[in-house]
Structures are given as structure tokens and as C-alpha cells.
Design an enzyme around this catalytic site. Structure first.
Site, PDB file in Angstrom:
ATOM      1  N   ASP A   1      -1.598   3.271  28.639  1.00  0.00           N
ATOM      2  CA  ASP A   1      -1.387   2.366  27.511  1.00  0.00           C
ATOM      3  C   ASP A   1      -2.655   1.520  27.312  1.00  0.00           C
ATOM      4  O   ASP A   1      -3.203   0.987  28.284  1.00  0.00           O
ATOM      5  CB  ASP A   1      -0.194   1.465  27.883  1.00  0.00           C
ATOM      6  CG  ASP A   1       0.290   0.605  26.737  1.00  0.00           C
ATOM      7  OD1 ASP A   1       0.182   1.042  25.581  1.00  0.00           O
ATOM      8  OD2 ASP A   1       0.801  -0.505  27.021  1.00  0.00           O
ATOM      9  N   HIS A   2      -3.103   1.386  26.087  1.00  0.00           N
ATOM     10  CA  HIS A   2      -4.249   0.517  25.756  1.00  0.00           C
ATOM     11  C   HIS A   2      -5.503   0.767  26.577  1.00  0.00           C
ATOM     12  O   HIS A   2      -6.092  -0.179  27.125  1.00  0.00           O
ATOM     13  CB  HIS A   2      -3.855  -0.965  25.864  1.00  0.00           C
ATOM     14  CG  HIS A   2      -2.875  -1.385  24.812  1.00  0.00           C
ATOM     15  ND1 HIS A   2      -3.219  -1.518  23.485  1.00  0.00           N
ATOM     16  CD2 HIS A   2      -1.555  -1.683  24.890  1.00  0.00           C
ATOM     17  CE1 HIS A   2      -2.149  -1.871  22.790  1.00  0.00           C
ATOM     18  NE2 HIS A   2      -1.118  -1.968  23.614  1.00  0.00           N
TER      19      HIS A   2
ATOM     20  N   GLY B   1       4.540  -3.555  20.636  1.00  0.00           N
ATOM     21  CA  GLY B   1       5.034  -4.928  20.517  1.00  0.00           C
ATOM     22  C   GLY B   1       6.489  -4.998  20.082  1.00  0.00           C
ATOM     23  O   GLY B   1       6.867  -5.847  19.277  1.00  0.00           O
TER      24      GLY B   1
ATOM     25  N   THR C   1       7.328  -6.984  27.333  1.00  0.00           N
ATOM     26  CA  THR C   1       7.723  -8.380  27.579  1.00  0.00           C
ATOM     27  C   THR C   1       9.221  -8.521  27.885  1.00  0.00           C
ATOM     28  O   THR C   1       9.616  -9.252  28.805  1.00  0.00           O
ATOM     29  CB  THR C   1       7.345  -9.240  26.354  1.00  0.00           C
ATOM     30  OG1 THR C   1       5.945  -9.071  26.133  1.00  0.00           O
ATOM     31  CG2 THR C   1       7.639 -10.712  26.573  1.00  0.00           C
TER      32      THR C   1
HETATM   33  O1  G3H Z   1       1.699  -1.584  24.798  1.00  0.00           O
HETATM   34  C1  G3H Z   1       2.687  -2.240  25.144  1.00  0.00           C
HETATM   35  C2  G3H Z   1       3.425  -2.987  24.187  1.00  0.00           C
HETATM   36  O2  G3H Z   1       3.037  -2.803  22.902  1.00  0.00           O
HETATM   37  C3  G3H Z   1       4.509  -3.881  24.579  1.00  0.00           C
HETATM   38  O3  G3H Z   1       4.626  -5.000  23.721  1.00  0.00           O
HETATM   39  O4  G3H Z   1       5.254  -6.750  25.376  1.00  0.00           O
HETATM   40  O5  G3H Z   1       5.537  -7.092  22.959  1.00  0.00           O
HETATM   41  O6  G3H Z   1       7.002  -5.480  24.154  1.00  0.00           O
HETATM   42  P1  G3H Z   1       5.684  -6.143  24.075  1.00  0.00           P
HETATM   43 ZN    ZN Z   2       0.784  -2.366  22.967  1.00  0.00          ZN
END
Ligand code: G3H
Ligand code: ZN
Length: 283
Positions: free
Chosen positions: A85-86, A210, A234
Site C-alpha cells: 500500500d502507498h 480512506g 483507521t
Molecule cells: O491506504 C490505506 C487507506 O486508504 C486507509 O484509509 O485509514 O482512512 O481507512 P483510512
Molecule cells: Zn490510502
């Protein structure tokens, strides 16, 4: 529990008009929670891990792959894939591939359009067989305190999507449609009109980052409009930490606090996996 490729998962999601939950995990308890939940739901899940988590926990890509493999042996049902991820740099992406990840994300969203394309295409050209997620548009950092909306320039621009996908060679596309990472300052307003325009021209599956804090009915609508992978962190972190704290505050040993965190996170993962697949993919 079986391994499945990202391509297989997202095409099953496309066929069934649903999505796959992608959940960040970085240690024994959280990786176990994600896989236990997928197994309880007999559903596929994406287990994802970012350079930030790598730095925070000093655990390598290879170790995450191995831990996931080991834990998956406990379960008969469900399926998983390990996804980076990222990924922030070419080197990060190579590290993930060398650590056994078969699916990665190059995140050049904060760069200029041309730099984002050039870097994504450089990762694509590495010459190995892997699934590549790229991102176009900037997520919620520019979210206005007053309106909860993004600046116009931050949304993914539908007119750029086809060219971006062709020139990067990406296999999926993360979009910015009013979503933001972390805790929302106010209820998010997803721009489903922009999502419709993107979906009409995008040749690859769409990804929503997100997702923690987006109301479930908006998530369902986004799925009905073509989102196929949904990222959550989150919400799971909060579930784990509040159960952990409750036990810790009672003076419990660490193992009991971790056990409570694991249980709470597993339950939340199950809820999100069901939200995304709607019970339509059984494995
Ligand atoms: O890449 C991980 C996320 O986009 C998680 O986002 O923490 O807002 O759920 P979040
Ligand atoms: Zn993300």
C-alpha cells in the site's frame, strides 16, 4: 485458506458487482485478525502493508509474506493476497516485489501529472509479473474545513484517466472523489457524479482509499458505480486500540490486552468484508 491473485479477486468483484476489502496489517495480531475474519466470512480479503508500517514496526515485506502464509494454514476457508500500500518510491516498490508481494501500489499522486506517469511507468517496466495500482488525483489533505469538499484540482479529472492508465500501464486506479485518509473532519461527501464519469472511461478496476468513516450506504453506492477495492485502516486501528486500552486500563497483562484487540479487530474486519462483498463471493 488459499492465495488468490489481485487480478482474480478484482475480476470476481467485477463479475459480482461488489468490492474487496483491503485492510492494513503489520504484526502477528493484526495479520491474524484480517485472515481470521476472511476465513469466518469464507470471503476474499486484501492484506496490505505500507512503507509507513514497515518503518514503524521494523518488519520486512518478506516477513509479512511469511507470517501471512503461516497464519493462513490455520484456516480452510477464505482467500487472501498480500498487497503493498502507498509505495512511495521505485525502491520501495522493488523491496515489496523482492519480499514476495505480487501486488503493489506506486503512489505518485502528490507529484505532477507527468512525474506521476513517468514513475509509475518505470515501476511497471521492472519486468516482473505483478499487479500495479496507481493513483490519480490528490486525497483529502486539501479538504476544506468549511465545506468538507476538496479543491477542484484535487479530484481525479475524468478526462485524464484513459491516457493515465495507458501511459502508466497500471492494472487498477485509485481515485480522489471526496475521500480522505484518517478521521474525517465532517461527514465526507463522495462526488459520485465524478465517479460515474471516471467509470465510464476507465479500462481498469477502481480503488477507493480512506474508507474509514464513509457512511456504509455511500460505500454501497460507490460499489454500485464501479469501485472494486476499498481501503480501510483507521477504523480497524480504532477497534483494536480501544479494546486494548480497556484491558490495559484494568491492569491486564499485555497478552490479554492484545487478545482483546485481536478479537475487536477481527469483528470489525468481518463487518467490512461483508459490507464490500455483500456475501457474493464465497471461497
Ligand atoms: O491506504 C490505506 C487507506 O486508504 C486507509 O484509509 O485509514 O482512512 O481507512 P483510512
Ligand atoms: Zn490510502
Amino acid at each position: 485458506m488459499k492465495k488468490m491473485s489481485m487480478a482474480e479477486m478484482l475480476s470476481a468483484a467485477e463479475k459480482n458487482n461488489c468490492a474487496i476489502a483491503a485492510i492494513n496489517a503489520s504484526n502477528l495480531e493484526t495479520i491474524s485478525a484480517v485472515l481470521a475474519a476472511a476465513s469466518h466470512c469464507s470471503a476474499p480479503v486484501i492484506l496490505q502493508f505500507s512503507p509507513l508500517q514497515h518503518a514503524a514496526e521494523d518488519i520486512s515485506y518478506r516477513e509479512v509474506t511469511q507470517l501471512a502464509e503461516l497464519i493462513s494454514l490455520r484456516y480452510e476457508h477464505g482467500a487472501y493476497v498480500v498487497h503493498q500500500d502507498h509505495g512511495e518510491s521505485f525502491e520501495d516498490c522493488l523491496n515489496a516485489l523482492e519480499g514476495g508481494f505480487t501486488s503493489i501500489m506506486y503512489d505518485g499522486a502528490a507529484l505532477s501529472y507527468e512525474e506521476n506517469i513517468a514513475n509509475s511507468a518505470r515501476v511497471r517496466a521492472v519486468g516482473k509479473d505483478f499487479f500495479l495500482e496507481s493513483e490519480l488525483g490528490v486525497l483529502g489533505a486539501e479538504c476544506s474545513e468549511q465545506t468538507g469538499e476538496l479543491d477542484d484540482t484535487a479530484y481525479t479529472r475524468p478526462e485524464l484517466v484513459k491516457e493515465f492508465v495507458e501511459r502508466t500501464g497500471c492494472d487498477s486506479l485509485a481515485v480522489s472523489i471526496g475521500n480522505a485518509h484518517g478521521i474525517y473532519k465532517r461527514e465526507p461527501k463522495l462526488r459520485l457524479d465524478i465517479l460515474d464519469e471516471i467509470h465510464a472511461v476507465c479500462p481498469v478496476p477502481l480503488v477507493l482509499h480512506g474508507a474509514s468513516g464513509i457512511p456504509y450506504d455511500h460505500i454501497r453506492l460507490a460499489i454500485s458505480k464501479g469501485i472494486r477495492k476499498i481501503n480501510f485502516f483507521t477504523q480497524l486501528d480504532t477497534a483494536f486500540m480501544s479494546a486494548f486500552r480497556t484491558e490495559a486500563d484494568k491492569g491486564a497483562y499485555m497478552m490479554f490486552a492484545q487478545g482483546a484487540g485481536f478479537k475487536a479487530m477481527t469483528e470489525k474486519c468481518e463487518e467490512l468484508i461483508q459490507l464490500c462483498t455483500g456475501g457474493k463471493i464465497k471461497c
